[in-house]
Write an enzyme that holds these catalytic residues in place. Structure first.
Site, PDB file in Angstrom:
ATOM      1  N   HIS A  16      51.465  79.703  91.241  1.00  0.00           N
ATOM      2  CA  HIS A  16      51.759  78.511  92.034  1.00  0.00           C
ATOM      3  C   HIS A  16      51.657  78.845  93.522  1.00  0.00           C
ATOM      4  O   HIS A  16      51.645  80.002  93.924  1.00  0.00           O
ATOM      5  CB  HIS A  16      53.129  77.891  91.685  1.00  0.00           C
ATOM      6  CG  HIS A  16      54.325  78.686  92.102  1.00  0.00           C
ATOM      7  ND1 HIS A  16      55.617  78.204  92.008  1.00  0.00           N
ATOM      8  CD2 HIS A  16      54.453  79.935  92.618  1.00  0.00           C
ATOM      9  CE1 HIS A  16      56.463  79.114  92.439  1.00  0.00           C
ATOM     10  NE2 HIS A  16      55.809  80.168  92.820  1.00  0.00           N
ATOM     11  N   CYS A  35      55.457  82.461 100.137  1.00  0.00           N
ATOM     12  CA  CYS A  35      55.151  81.621  98.967  1.00  0.00           C
ATOM     13  C   CYS A  35      54.188  80.488  99.326  1.00  0.00           C
ATOM     14  O   CYS A  35      53.714  79.768  98.460  1.00  0.00           O
ATOM     15  CB  CYS A  35      56.434  81.039  98.367  1.00  0.00           C
ATOM     16  SG  CYS A  35      57.514  82.306  97.716  1.00  0.00           S
ATOM     17  N   HIS A  41      50.401  82.799  94.163  1.00  0.00           N
ATOM     18  CA  HIS A  41      50.891  84.042  93.559  1.00  0.00           C
ATOM     19  C   HIS A  41      51.421  83.690  92.178  1.00  0.00           C
ATOM     20  O   HIS A  41      51.559  82.511  91.844  1.00  0.00           O
ATOM     21  CB  HIS A  41      51.997  84.659  94.427  1.00  0.00           C
ATOM     22  CG  HIS A  41      53.177  83.756  94.583  1.00  0.00           C
ATOM     23  ND1 HIS A  41      53.222  82.766  95.533  1.00  0.00           N
ATOM     24  CD2 HIS A  41      54.329  83.653  93.887  1.00  0.00           C
ATOM     25  CE1 HIS A  41      54.366  82.099  95.413  1.00  0.00           C
ATOM     26  NE2 HIS A  41      55.052  82.618  94.422  1.00  0.00           N
ATOM     27  N   HIS A  43      54.040  84.324  88.582  1.00  0.00           N
ATOM     28  CA  HIS A  43      55.342  84.732  88.057  1.00  0.00           C
ATOM     29  C   HIS A  43      55.255  84.882  86.543  1.00  0.00           C
ATOM     30  O   HIS A  43      54.508  84.156  85.888  1.00  0.00           O
ATOM     31  CB  HIS A  43      56.420  83.680  88.351  1.00  0.00           C
ATOM     32  CG  HIS A  43      56.761  83.564  89.799  1.00  0.00           C
ATOM     33  ND1 HIS A  43      57.489  84.511  90.475  1.00  0.00           N
ATOM     34  CD2 HIS A  43      56.467  82.595  90.698  1.00  0.00           C
ATOM     35  CE1 HIS A  43      57.640  84.133  91.736  1.00  0.00           C
ATOM     36  NE2 HIS A  43      57.025  82.971  91.909  1.00  0.00           N
ATOM     37  N   ASP A  81      51.039  78.221  80.267  1.00  0.00           N
ATOM     38  CA  ASP A  81      50.781  79.664  80.262  1.00  0.00           C
ATOM     39  C   ASP A  81      49.378  79.978  80.796  1.00  0.00           C
ATOM     40  O   ASP A  81      48.392  79.373  80.373  1.00  0.00           O
ATOM     41  CB  ASP A  81      50.928  80.212  78.833  1.00  0.00           C
ATOM     42  CG  ASP A  81      50.942  81.735  78.813  1.00  0.00           C
ATOM     43  OD1 ASP A  81      51.443  82.351  79.767  1.00  0.00           O
ATOM     44  OD2 ASP A  81      50.444  82.301  77.815  1.00  0.00           O
ATOM     45  N   HIS A  82      49.316  80.925  81.737  1.00  0.00           N
ATOM     46  CA  HIS A  82      48.057  81.336  82.367  1.00  0.00           C
ATOM     47  C   HIS A  82      47.340  80.165  83.022  1.00  0.00           C
ATOM     48  O   HIS A  82      46.122  79.996  82.881  1.00  0.00           O
ATOM     49  CB  HIS A  82      47.156  82.080  81.368  1.00  0.00           C
ATOM     50  CG  HIS A  82      47.669  83.440  81.052  1.00  0.00           C
ATOM     51  ND1 HIS A  82      48.803  83.656  80.294  1.00  0.00           N
ATOM     52  CD2 HIS A  82      47.248  84.668  81.434  1.00  0.00           C
ATOM     53  CE1 HIS A  82      49.028  84.954  80.219  1.00  0.00           C
ATOM     54  NE2 HIS A  82      48.116  85.592  80.910  1.00  0.00           N
ATOM     55  N   GLU A 127      62.711  82.971  87.304  1.00  0.00           N
ATOM     56  CA  GLU A 127      61.445  83.119  88.026  1.00  0.00           C
ATOM     57  C   GLU A 127      61.187  84.591  88.348  1.00  0.00           C
ATOM     58  O   GLU A 127      60.059  85.074  88.288  1.00  0.00           O
ATOM     59  CB  GLU A 127      61.527  82.300  89.306  1.00  0.00           C
ATOM     60  CG  GLU A 127      60.281  82.281  90.147  1.00  0.00           C
ATOM     61  CD  GLU A 127      60.536  81.572  91.461  1.00  0.00           C
ATOM     62  OE1 GLU A 127      59.816  80.619  91.762  1.00  0.00           O
ATOM     63  OE2 GLU A 127      61.487  81.958  92.178  1.00  0.00           O
TER      64      GLU A 127
HETATM   65 NI    NI Z   1      56.743  81.850  93.538  1.00  0.00          NI
END
Ligand code: NI
Length: 137
Positions: A16, A35, A41, A43, A81-82, A127
């Site tokens: 995100h 961020c 980036h 998580h 996911d991904h 997170e």
């Molecule tokens: Ni983040």
């Protein structure tokens, strides 16, 4: 009737970028820091789902674990996911902070879990090792 809570953890990975179209470049940088970096980036999210309901007299269970797994995979894991969360229609207008992700996941899961006769009592998303978000209503 005996009520109990059953909780189960799942993991998914997603990217995100925290960025609001309502804010200027400088305001975005101040609000979100690194961020807000343009390329985003990732998580490894840990999702915790808590279902509340009656303990079935015959099975001794609140909800069948396989049923919950199927619901969570179909509605949440396969969706996020991904992926890049910013590209999901749910985040077309909302910033994909984990606060907003937690609420979005709750809203996706709640109707499906209700169909089993259980309530979605609480949802938690970790997170990072240090950050977690919870939502219930
Ligand atoms: Ni983040």
């Amino acid at each position: 009737m005996i009520h109990a809570i059953f909780g189960r953890r799942y993991t998914f990975s997603a990217a995100h970028r925290l960025h609001s179209d309502q804010l200027s470049v400088e305001e975005n940088r101040l609000a979100y820091g690194k961020c807000n970096n343009p390329h985003g980036h990732g998580h490894n999210y840990v999702l915790e789902v808590q279902c509340a309901g009656e303990v079935d007299a015959e099975t001794g269970m609140v909800i069948n674990l396989a049923t919950l797994d199927e619901i969570v995979h179909r509605t949440v894991i396969s969706r996020f996911d991904h992926t890049n969360l910013n590209l999901d229609p749910l985040f077309e207008k909302a910033v994909p902070t984990t606060e907003n992700l937690t609420i979005a996941v709750f809203e996706l899961l709640e109707p499906e879990i209700l169909k089993t006769g259980c309530k979605l009592a609480k949802l938690r998303i970790e997170e990072t090792e240090n950050n977690f978000f919870e939502y219930s209503r």
